[in-house]
Motif scaffolding. Structure first.
Motif, PDB file in Angstrom:
ATOM      1  N   GLU A   1      -2.790  -2.421  -3.818  1.00 26.34           N
ATOM      2  CA  GLU A   1      -2.636  -3.268  -5.251  1.00 26.34           C
ATOM      3  C   GLU A   1      -1.215  -4.057  -4.905  1.00 26.34           C
ATOM      4  O   GLU A   1      -0.050  -3.217  -4.810  1.00 26.34           O
ATOM      5  N   ILE A   2      -1.019  -5.154  -5.247  1.00 24.86           N
ATOM      6  CA  ILE A   2       0.193  -5.878  -5.033  1.00 24.86           C
ATOM      7  C   ILE A   2       1.387  -5.099  -5.786  1.00 24.86           C
ATOM      8  O   ILE A   2       2.288  -5.165  -5.297  1.00 24.86           O
ATOM      9  N   ALA A   3       1.200  -4.945  -7.169  1.00 29.21           N
ATOM     10  CA  ALA A   3       2.007  -4.267  -7.853  1.00 29.21           C
ATOM     11  C   ALA A   3       2.731  -3.391  -7.278  1.00 29.21           C
ATOM     12  O   ALA A   3       3.815  -2.704  -7.945  1.00 29.21           O
ATOM     13  N   ASN A   4       2.070  -2.407  -6.460  1.00 29.45           N
ATOM     14  CA  ASN A   4       2.320  -1.166  -5.782  1.00 29.45           C
ATOM     15  C   ASN A   4       3.135  -1.302  -4.705  1.00 29.45           C
ATOM     16  O   ASN A   4       3.649  -0.296  -3.925  1.00 29.45           O
ATOM     17  N   VAL A   5       3.055  -2.553  -4.142  1.00 29.44           N
ATOM     18  CA  VAL A   5       3.565  -2.732  -2.676  1.00 29.44           C
ATOM     19  C   VAL A   5       5.219  -2.763  -2.647  1.00 29.44           C
ATOM     20  O   VAL A   5       5.696  -3.170  -3.753  1.00 29.44           O
ATOM     21  N   GLY A   6       5.794  -1.928  -1.966  1.00 30.17           N
ATOM     22  CA  GLY A   6       7.177  -2.070  -1.673  1.00 30.17           C
ATOM     23  C   GLY A   6       7.708  -0.873  -2.592  1.00 30.17           C
ATOM     24  O   GLY A   6       7.270  -0.247  -3.210  1.00 30.17           O
ATOM     25  N   SER A   7       9.080  -0.600  -1.845  1.00 28.79           N
ATOM     26  CA  SER A   7       9.559   0.945  -2.337  1.00 28.79           C
ATOM     27  C   SER A   7      10.168   0.498  -3.629  1.00 28.79           C
ATOM     28  O   SER A   7      10.755  -0.468  -4.174  1.00 28.79           O
ATOM     29  N   GLU A   8      10.375   1.669  -4.603  1.00 28.67           N
ATOM     30  CA  GLU A   8      11.122   1.503  -5.749  1.00 28.67           C
ATOM     31  C   GLU A   8      12.509   1.535  -5.568  1.00 28.67           C
ATOM     32  O   GLU A   8      13.414   1.459  -6.540  1.00 28.67           O
ATOM     33  N   VAL A   9      12.908   2.034  -4.448  1.00 26.64           N
ATOM     34  CA  VAL A   9      14.673   1.856  -4.039  1.00 26.64           C
ATOM     35  C   VAL A   9      15.016   0.348  -3.373  1.00 26.64           C
ATOM     36  O   VAL A   9      15.937   0.188  -2.912  1.00 26.64           O
TER      37      VAL A   9
ATOM     38  N   LYS B   1       6.240   1.119   6.699  1.00 24.83           N
ATOM     39  CA  LYS B   1       6.035   0.776   5.390  1.00 24.83           C
ATOM     40  C   LYS B   1       6.738  -0.356   4.923  1.00 24.83           C
ATOM     41  O   LYS B   1       6.142  -1.162   4.187  1.00 24.83           O
ATOM     42  N   ARG B   2       7.940  -0.297   5.388  1.00 20.93           N
ATOM     43  CA  ARG B   2       8.821  -1.459   5.116  1.00 20.93           C
ATOM     44  C   ARG B   2       8.307  -2.790   5.638  1.00 20.93           C
ATOM     45  O   ARG B   2       8.237  -3.870   5.221  1.00 20.93           O
ATOM     46  N   TYR B   3       7.755  -2.681   7.009  1.00 22.76           N
ATOM     47  CA  TYR B   3       7.449  -3.803   7.592  1.00 22.76           C
ATOM     48  C   TYR B   3       6.082  -4.325   6.959  1.00 22.76           C
ATOM     49  O   TYR B   3       5.876  -5.481   6.775  1.00 22.76           O
ATOM     50  N   ASP B   4       5.217  -3.410   6.397  1.00 21.85           N
ATOM     51  CA  ASP B   4       3.904  -3.835   6.014  1.00 21.85           C
ATOM     52  C   ASP B   4       4.153  -4.482   4.630  1.00 21.85           C
ATOM     53  O   ASP B   4       3.388  -5.232   4.236  1.00 21.85           O
ATOM     54  N   ASP B   5       5.083  -3.723   3.734  1.00 25.54           N
ATOM     55  CA  ASP B   5       5.375  -4.232   2.604  1.00 25.54           C
ATOM     56  C   ASP B   5       5.872  -5.767   2.494  1.00 25.54           C
ATOM     57  O   ASP B   5       5.395  -6.576   1.847  1.00 25.54           O
TER      58      ASP B   5
ATOM     59  N   ASP C   1      -5.701  -9.547   6.907  1.00 25.23           N
ATOM     60  CA  ASP C   1      -7.242  -9.666   7.150  1.00 25.23           C
ATOM     61  C   ASP C   1      -7.601  -8.283   7.983  1.00 25.23           C
ATOM     62  O   ASP C   1      -8.920  -8.326   7.939  1.00 25.23           O
ATOM     63  N   SER C   2      -6.675  -7.792   8.565  1.00 25.87           N
ATOM     64  CA  SER C   2      -6.861  -6.593   9.478  1.00 25.87           C
ATOM     65  C   SER C   2      -6.675  -5.200   8.595  1.00 25.87           C
ATOM     66  O   SER C   2      -5.715  -5.402   7.753  1.00 25.87           O
ATOM     67  N   PRO C   3      -6.946  -3.975   8.990  1.00 28.20           N
ATOM     68  CA  PRO C   3      -6.278  -2.742   8.334  1.00 28.20           C
ATOM     69  C   PRO C   3      -5.058  -2.832   8.471  1.00 28.20           C
ATOM     70  O   PRO C   3      -4.455  -2.969   9.431  1.00 28.20           O
ATOM     71  N   ILE C   4      -4.216  -2.290   7.511  1.00 27.79           N
ATOM     72  CA  ILE C   4      -2.701  -2.092   7.488  1.00 27.79           C
ATOM     73  C   ILE C   4      -2.552  -0.694   7.589  1.00 27.79           C
ATOM     74  O   ILE C   4      -3.133   0.322   6.804  1.00 27.79           O
ATOM     75  N   ARG C   5      -1.642  -0.245   8.463  1.00 24.91           N
ATOM     76  CA  ARG C   5      -0.973   1.060   8.560  1.00 24.91           C
ATOM     77  C   ARG C   5      -0.836   2.067   7.458  1.00 24.91           C
ATOM     78  O   ARG C   5      -1.389   2.793   7.269  1.00 24.91           O
ATOM     79  N   SER C   6       0.044   1.480   6.580  1.00 29.84           N
ATOM     80  CA  SER C   6       0.632   2.096   5.535  1.00 29.84           C
ATOM     81  C   SER C   6      -0.346   2.097   4.375  1.00 29.84           C
ATOM     82  O   SER C   6      -0.209   2.939   3.458  1.00 29.84           O
ATOM     83  N   TYR C   7      -1.534   1.330   4.418  1.00 30.72           N
ATOM     84  CA  TYR C   7      -2.368   1.211   3.450  1.00 30.72           C
ATOM     85  C   TYR C   7      -3.910   1.334   3.820  1.00 30.72           C
ATOM     86  O   TYR C   7      -4.678   0.204   3.833  1.00 30.72           O
TER      87      TYR C   7
END
Length: 283
Positions: A273-281, A70-74, A262-268
């Motif tokens: 939604e861009i506003a929800n990408v990334g961890s809250e920590v 997820k960190r990589y994908d974000d 442009d391709s499917p993303i493992r974590s999503y």
């Protein structure tokens, strides 16, 4: 070679790297060097983990250890949204705002920010010089500088060098001064390595580990405390990547973009939604 193989290059060479840098970088990243850019930026991000002040912060967030994919994908999503749509587009501005919000939770030294920014410019250029299916032209190199310089300004990074050469010198001097081994380097490096290996079947992972080492330079291996691969393996990897470049040279140009998003993303798997990408920590 196909007669239209250089159609994008011809188009790029008619553009101004100062005023048209976003368009040039879009063509480079989405069409001309999409695979090369992604691989080289993976190495670039690993390069930043060779700096103890950077790896210490990343180690503290635990994201690399608990949710590495997820960190990589974000990170990839936010960067590629800016590249694909431009930093002045609605989506590009949303990605910048999200990135700034995440970084704003931490006290990050401006010198470290500058260094990370510099790797986005020069590591892909270095990769291209060694393994590109064609060499980047001067417009592409300069456009890379001007594009990321503008992104850096919008990230509130201060004292970004004014010229391509000055920023390159900054990068090299910074590495000489700051690359050194630390336990946090090793932990972040091992977590990143495990992530890369997780993309392959289990029986391939152990044999692939020294191959990944062979893609890292000596200073990176020392900073991570990783085993140095044999000169023979390095030589084989260079030959494989150069062979790939020659093969790609004879293929027709892309007709569609090949950005990470442009391709499917493992974590999503259902989109994001861009506003929800990334961890809250944080990252």
């Amino acid at each position: 070679m196909l007669p239209n193989r250089y159609q994008n290059l011809n188009r790029i060479q008619q553009l101004d790297p100062v005023t048209d840098h976003s368009q040039i970088y879009y063509l480079m990243s989405g069409y001309e060097f999409s695979w090369e850019m992604q691989r080289s930026l993976e190495v670039a991000l690993m390069r930043t983990y060779c700096v103890p002040s950077i790896s210490k912060l990343l180690d503290q967030t635990k994201e690399f250890h608990q949710r590495p994919q997820k960190r990589y994908d974000d990170t990839s999503i936010l960067l590629v949204e800016i590249v694909k749509w431009g930093y002045e587009s609605d989506r590009g501005q949303q990605a910048l705002q999200r990135m700034n919000a995440i970084h704003g939770r931490f006290k990050i030294d401006n010198a470290d920010f500058l260094y990370v920014l510099s790797t986005f410019i020069y590591d892909p250029i270095d990769w291209n010089a060694n393994f590109g299916w064609r060499l980047m032209c001067e417009q592409e190199k300069l456009a890379s500088f001007y594009f990321w310089r503008e992104v850096g300004k919008r990230m509130h990074i201060e004292n970004i060098p004014e010229t391509y050469a000055e920023f390159e010198h900054y990068k090299l001097d910074y590495e000489k001064e700051n690359f050194r081994y630390s336990d946090t380097n090793r932990r972040i490096g091992e977590s990143t390595l495990a992530l890369f290996l997780s993309w392959f079947p289990w029986w391939m992972r152990q044999p692939l580990k020294p191959i990944i080492y062979a893609l890292l330079d000596e200073t990176m291996l020392d900073a991570f405390g990783f085993q140095h691969p044999s000169p023979w393996l390095r030589s084989v990897m260079v030959k494989i990547l150069k062979f790939r470049a020659k093969f790609i040279h004879w293929l027709p140009p892309r007709t569609q973009t090949n950005f990470y998003i442009d391709s499917p993303i493992r974590s999503y798997p259902n989109g994001y939604e861009i506003a929800n990408v990334g961890s809250e920590v944080g990252f």
